[in-house]
Write a protein that holds these residues in place. Structure first.
Motif, PDB file in Angstrom:
ATOM      1  N   ARG A  70      12.721  10.625  -7.112  1.00  0.00           N
ATOM      2  CA  ARG A  70      13.096   9.288  -7.570  1.00  0.00           C
ATOM      3  C   ARG A  70      13.624   8.404  -6.441  1.00  0.00           C
ATOM      4  NH1 ARG A  70      15.523  10.731 -11.544  1.00  0.00           N
ATOM      5  NH2 ARG A  70      14.158  10.085 -13.251  1.00  0.00           N
ATOM      6  N   ALA A  71      14.525   8.917  -5.611  1.00  0.00           N
ATOM      7  CA  ALA A  71      15.110   8.091  -4.547  1.00  0.00           C
ATOM      8  C   ALA A  71      14.040   7.623  -3.571  1.00  0.00           C
ATOM      9  CB  ALA A  71      16.202   8.857  -3.815  1.00  0.00           C
ATOM     10  N   THR A  72      13.108   8.507  -3.229  1.00  0.00           N
ATOM     11  CA  THR A  72      12.031   8.139  -2.308  1.00  0.00           C
ATOM     12  C   THR A  72      11.093   7.133  -2.959  1.00  0.00           C
ATOM     13  OG1 THR A  72      12.173  10.316  -1.259  1.00  0.00           O
ATOM     14  CG2 THR A  72      10.163   9.052  -0.873  1.00  0.00           C
ATOM     15  N   ALA A  73      10.750   7.357  -4.221  1.00  0.00           N
ATOM     16  CA  ALA A  73       9.896   6.411  -4.949  1.00  0.00           C
ATOM     17  C   ALA A  73      10.559   5.042  -5.039  1.00  0.00           C
ATOM     18  CB  ALA A  73       9.585   6.947  -6.338  1.00  0.00           C
ATOM     19  N   ASP A  74      11.855   5.031  -5.335  1.00  0.00           N
ATOM     20  CA  ASP A  74      12.569   3.757  -5.438  1.00  0.00           C
ATOM     21  C   ASP A  74      12.556   3.006  -4.104  1.00  0.00           C
ATOM     22  OD1 ASP A  74      13.129   4.217  -8.074  1.00  0.00           O
ATOM     23  OD2 ASP A  74      15.212   4.817  -7.750  1.00  0.00           O
ATOM     24  N   ALA A  75      12.766   3.745  -3.009  1.00  0.00           N
ATOM     25  CA  ALA A  75      12.770   3.107  -1.690  1.00  0.00           C
ATOM     26  C   ALA A  75      11.392   2.535  -1.353  1.00  0.00           C
ATOM     27  CB  ALA A  75      13.196   4.105  -0.624  1.00  0.00           C
ATOM     28  N   ALA A  76      10.335   3.285  -1.663  1.00  0.00           N
ATOM     29  CA  ALA A  76       8.977   2.827  -1.378  1.00  0.00           C
ATOM     30  C   ALA A  76       8.644   1.571  -2.165  1.00  0.00           C
ATOM     31  CB  ALA A  76       7.981   3.944  -1.702  1.00  0.00           C
ATOM     32  N   LEU A  77       8.950   1.575  -3.453  1.00  0.00           N
ATOM     33  CA  LEU A  77       8.597   0.439  -4.294  1.00  0.00           C
ATOM     34  C   LEU A  77       9.495  -0.773  -4.015  1.00  0.00           C
ATOM     35  CD1 LEU A  77       7.844   2.385  -7.576  1.00  0.00           C
ATOM     36  CD2 LEU A  77       6.199   1.412  -5.976  1.00  0.00           C
ATOM     37  N   ALA A  78      10.735  -0.514  -3.638  1.00  0.00           N
ATOM     38  CA  ALA A  78      11.620  -1.629  -3.278  1.00  0.00           C
ATOM     39  C   ALA A  78      11.106  -2.341  -2.027  1.00  0.00           C
ATOM     40  CB  ALA A  78      13.041  -1.121  -3.053  1.00  0.00           C
ATOM     41  N   PHE A  79      10.563  -1.578  -1.093  1.00  0.00           N
ATOM     42  CA  PHE A  79       9.999  -2.165   0.128  1.00  0.00           C
ATOM     43  C   PHE A  79       8.854  -3.129  -0.196  1.00  0.00           C
ATOM     44  CE2 PHE A  79       6.833  -1.838   3.601  1.00  0.00           C
ATOM     45  CZ  PHE A  79       7.579  -2.394   4.629  1.00  0.00           C
ATOM     46  N   LEU A  80       8.145  -2.856  -1.299  1.00  0.00           N
ATOM     47  CA  LEU A  80       6.974  -3.666  -1.666  1.00  0.00           C
ATOM     48  C   LEU A  80       7.294  -4.733  -2.712  1.00  0.00           C
ATOM     49  CD1 LEU A  80       4.353  -0.779  -1.886  1.00  0.00           C
ATOM     50  CD2 LEU A  80       4.880  -2.244   0.069  1.00  0.00           C
ATOM     51  N   TYR A  95       0.859  -1.202   0.000  1.00  0.00           N
ATOM     52  CA  TYR A  95       0.000   0.000   0.000  1.00  0.00           C
ATOM     53  C   TYR A  95       0.885   1.238   0.000  1.00  0.00           C
ATOM     54  CZ  TYR A  95      -3.198   3.595   1.802  1.00  0.00           C
ATOM     55  OH  TYR A  95      -3.932   4.751   1.984  1.00  0.00           O
ATOM     56  N   VAL A  96       0.606   2.157  -0.923  1.00  0.00           N
ATOM     57  CA  VAL A  96       1.305   3.435  -0.994  1.00  0.00           C
ATOM     58  C   VAL A  96       0.268   4.547  -1.011  1.00  0.00           C
ATOM     59  CG1 VAL A  96       2.893   4.895  -2.298  1.00  0.00           C
ATOM     60  CG2 VAL A  96       3.176   2.408  -2.346  1.00  0.00           C
ATOM     61  N   LYS A  97       0.339   5.431  -0.019  1.00  0.00           N
ATOM     62  CA  LYS A  97      -0.535   6.611  -0.013  1.00  0.00           C
ATOM     63  C   LYS A  97       0.268   7.802  -0.487  1.00  0.00           C
ATOM     64  CE  LYS A  97      -3.480   9.672   2.682  1.00  0.00           C
ATOM     65  NZ  LYS A  97      -4.104  10.085   1.410  1.00  0.00           N
ATOM     66  N   LEU A  98      -0.250   8.466  -1.514  1.00  0.00           N
ATOM     67  CA  LEU A  98       0.413   9.627  -2.096  1.00  0.00           C
ATOM     68  C   LEU A  98      -0.365  10.902  -1.791  1.00  0.00           C
ATOM     69  CD1 LEU A  98       1.087   7.838  -5.445  1.00  0.00           C
ATOM     70  CD2 LEU A  98       2.913   8.806  -4.043  1.00  0.00           C
ATOM     71  N   ASP A  99       0.369  11.982  -1.552  1.00  0.00           N
ATOM     72  CA  ASP A  99      -0.249  13.297  -1.361  1.00  0.00           C
ATOM     73  C   ASP A  99      -0.120  14.172  -2.600  1.00  0.00           C
ATOM     74  OD1 ASP A  99      -1.028  12.761   1.233  1.00  0.00           O
ATOM     75  OD2 ASP A  99       0.795  13.601   2.116  1.00  0.00           O
ATOM     76  N   LEU A 131       5.815   5.547 -11.975  1.00  0.00           N
ATOM     77  CA  LEU A 131       5.125   4.560 -11.144  1.00  0.00           C
ATOM     78  C   LEU A 131       4.578   3.410 -11.983  1.00  0.00           C
ATOM     79  CD1 LEU A 131       3.220   6.951  -8.712  1.00  0.00           C
ATOM     80  CD2 LEU A 131       5.151   5.464  -8.129  1.00  0.00           C
ATOM     81  N   LEU A 132       3.854   3.730 -13.044  1.00  0.00           N
ATOM     82  CA  LEU A 132       3.227   2.677 -13.834  1.00  0.00           C
ATOM     83  C   LEU A 132       4.254   1.803 -14.548  1.00  0.00           C
ATOM     84  CD1 LEU A 132       0.023   4.241 -15.442  1.00  0.00           C
ATOM     85  CD2 LEU A 132       0.220   2.782 -13.422  1.00  0.00           C
ATOM     86  N   SER A 133       5.414   2.372 -14.874  1.00  0.00           N
ATOM     87  CA  SER A 133       6.439   1.585 -15.567  1.00  0.00           C
ATOM     88  C   SER A 133       6.895   0.382 -14.747  1.00  0.00           C
ATOM     89  CB  SER A 133       7.653   2.464 -15.899  1.00  0.00           C
ATOM     90  OG  SER A 133       7.350   3.367 -16.941  1.00  0.00           O
TER      91      SER A 133
END
Length: 363
Positions: free
Chosen positions: A188-198, A175-179, A222-224
């Motif tokens: 990019r670094a934050t997105a990569d960390a979030a998606l790597a966690f999942l 689950y990812v909640k975006l504001d 994100l969709l990629s």
């Protein structure tokens, strides 16, 4: 095929085939500024005249642009906003007036006195430079007009670049909640960390129920992660003023990070606007995601901000969507319609049922 590209195409052919794109919807972001100086009649007239020139030249529909310009010039001649001396109030009042002429949710103004937008292509590229204006009034942040967020990078960083929450929920569902959809140049670094966690979850839920807009490039990023196979066209638009078509393609290397092909659910509400709607629209249209929640806001015409004087920024809708009918005024209709408050519960049930078919779905 490259992940994004831009080409000059015959104007007449594209205009005949085109429809609405985007960036963020009407003002959800406010830059801090000192107390505004009351506007003079001359300053109001100059701002309205500048807005008329921009809308006539750049609004995505030439006829609508002319109507907007004619209205602005008529208001300027009779000083229709003579009682509005506060620039922030003028921004709100003038934006409302323009939307009575053309109903477009991206047609708005805001008062951002310490930010100057300069012309140039490259929407999504972050190009900041501080300059000292004539008269020694203090530094002004100069940004390319593709940059729509008036906040500085430190302020955006304090929001964790739009990533409000990342969790692994029961049933091994991510689950990812975006504001906000912050440009990958920042996030990019934050997105990569979030998606790597999942990476090892069975399915993922992206929650954009409270997202007012942001960068199309973050939609692409994100969709990629979920689109398998060769590079796929996600979204294309045409800017008639520049006679330029832009396209966003999936990036196959991102799908190799562990999420490619996994079930994806996107949560929406009536508050989801602009780039958040693009995420839902493209995810749904490409059959990469299931959209769960409410029909979105309907802010589909993309564009960019322009400085018109007196510390006012006019967001001009400039882009027509080439990939399908778009969502201007209609919004994105969810695949599974439920009240926004119930969207997470429903998406979780759908995800668990999909990855473990024997599990009963929550109704």
């Amino acid at each position: 095929m490259p992940p994004s590209r831009r080409s000059r195409l015959p104007r007449t052919r594209l205009l005949a085939a085109a429809l609405p794109l985007l960036l963020p919807a009407a003002p959800a972001l406010h830059a801090q500024a000192p107390a505004p100086t009351p506007l003079t009649a001359a300053a109001r007239r100059q701002a309205l005249d500048s807005a008329a020139v921009l809308l006539s030249a750049r609004y995505l529909d030439p006829a609508a642009g002319r109507r907007l310009a004619d209205s602005l010039r008529a208001w300027a001649r009779r000083d229709a906003f003579a009682t509005v001396a506060d620039p922030a109030r003028l921004a709100d009042t003038l934006g409302r007036a323009l939307r009575t002429v053309v109903a477009d949710k991206h047609l708005y103004l805001r008062h951002v006195p310490n930010v100057e937008y300069v012309g140039g292509a490259g929407a999504g590229r972050i190009v900041d430079a501080r300059v000292a204006p004539a008269g020694g009034a203090g530094p002004v942040m100069v940004r390319r007009s593709g940059r729509v967020d008036p906040r500085d990078s430190a302020t955006i960083a304090r929001t964790n670049f739009g990533f409000a929450k990342v969790e692994r929920l029961e049933g091994n569902v991510g689950y990812v909640k975006l504001d906000l959809l912050v440009p990958p140049d920042y996030a990019r670094a934050t997105a990569d960390a979030a998606l790597a966690f999942l990476r090892h979850t069975e399915a993922v839920i992206l929650d954009v129920r409270d997202v007012p807009g942001g960068a199309p490039q973050m939609m692409q990023y994100l969709l990629s992660h979920f689109v398998t196979g060769p590079a796929t066209l996600l979204h294309a638009s045409f800017a008639r003023a520049d006679n330029v078509a832009d396209s966003l393609w999936s990036v196959p290397a991102l799908a190799e990070r562990g999420l490619g092909g996994k079930p994806l659910y996107i949560l929406t509400s009536a508050r989801s606007a602009s780039a958040a709607e693009m995420l839902a629209y493209v995810g749904q249209r490409s059959r990469v995601a299931t959209v769960v929640g409410e029909t979105t806001s309907g802010a589909g015409n993309g564009g960019r901000p322009h400085t018109i004087g007196a510390g006012l920024q006019l967001f001009v809708p400039e882009r027509q969507i080439l990939t399908g009918p778009g969502w201007e005024q209609t919004g994105v209709v969810p695949d599974v319609a439920v009240p926004a408050a119930d969207a997470l519960t429903r998406a979780l049930a759908l995800a668990r049922q999909r990855v473990a078919p024997g599990t009963s779905a929550v109704r």
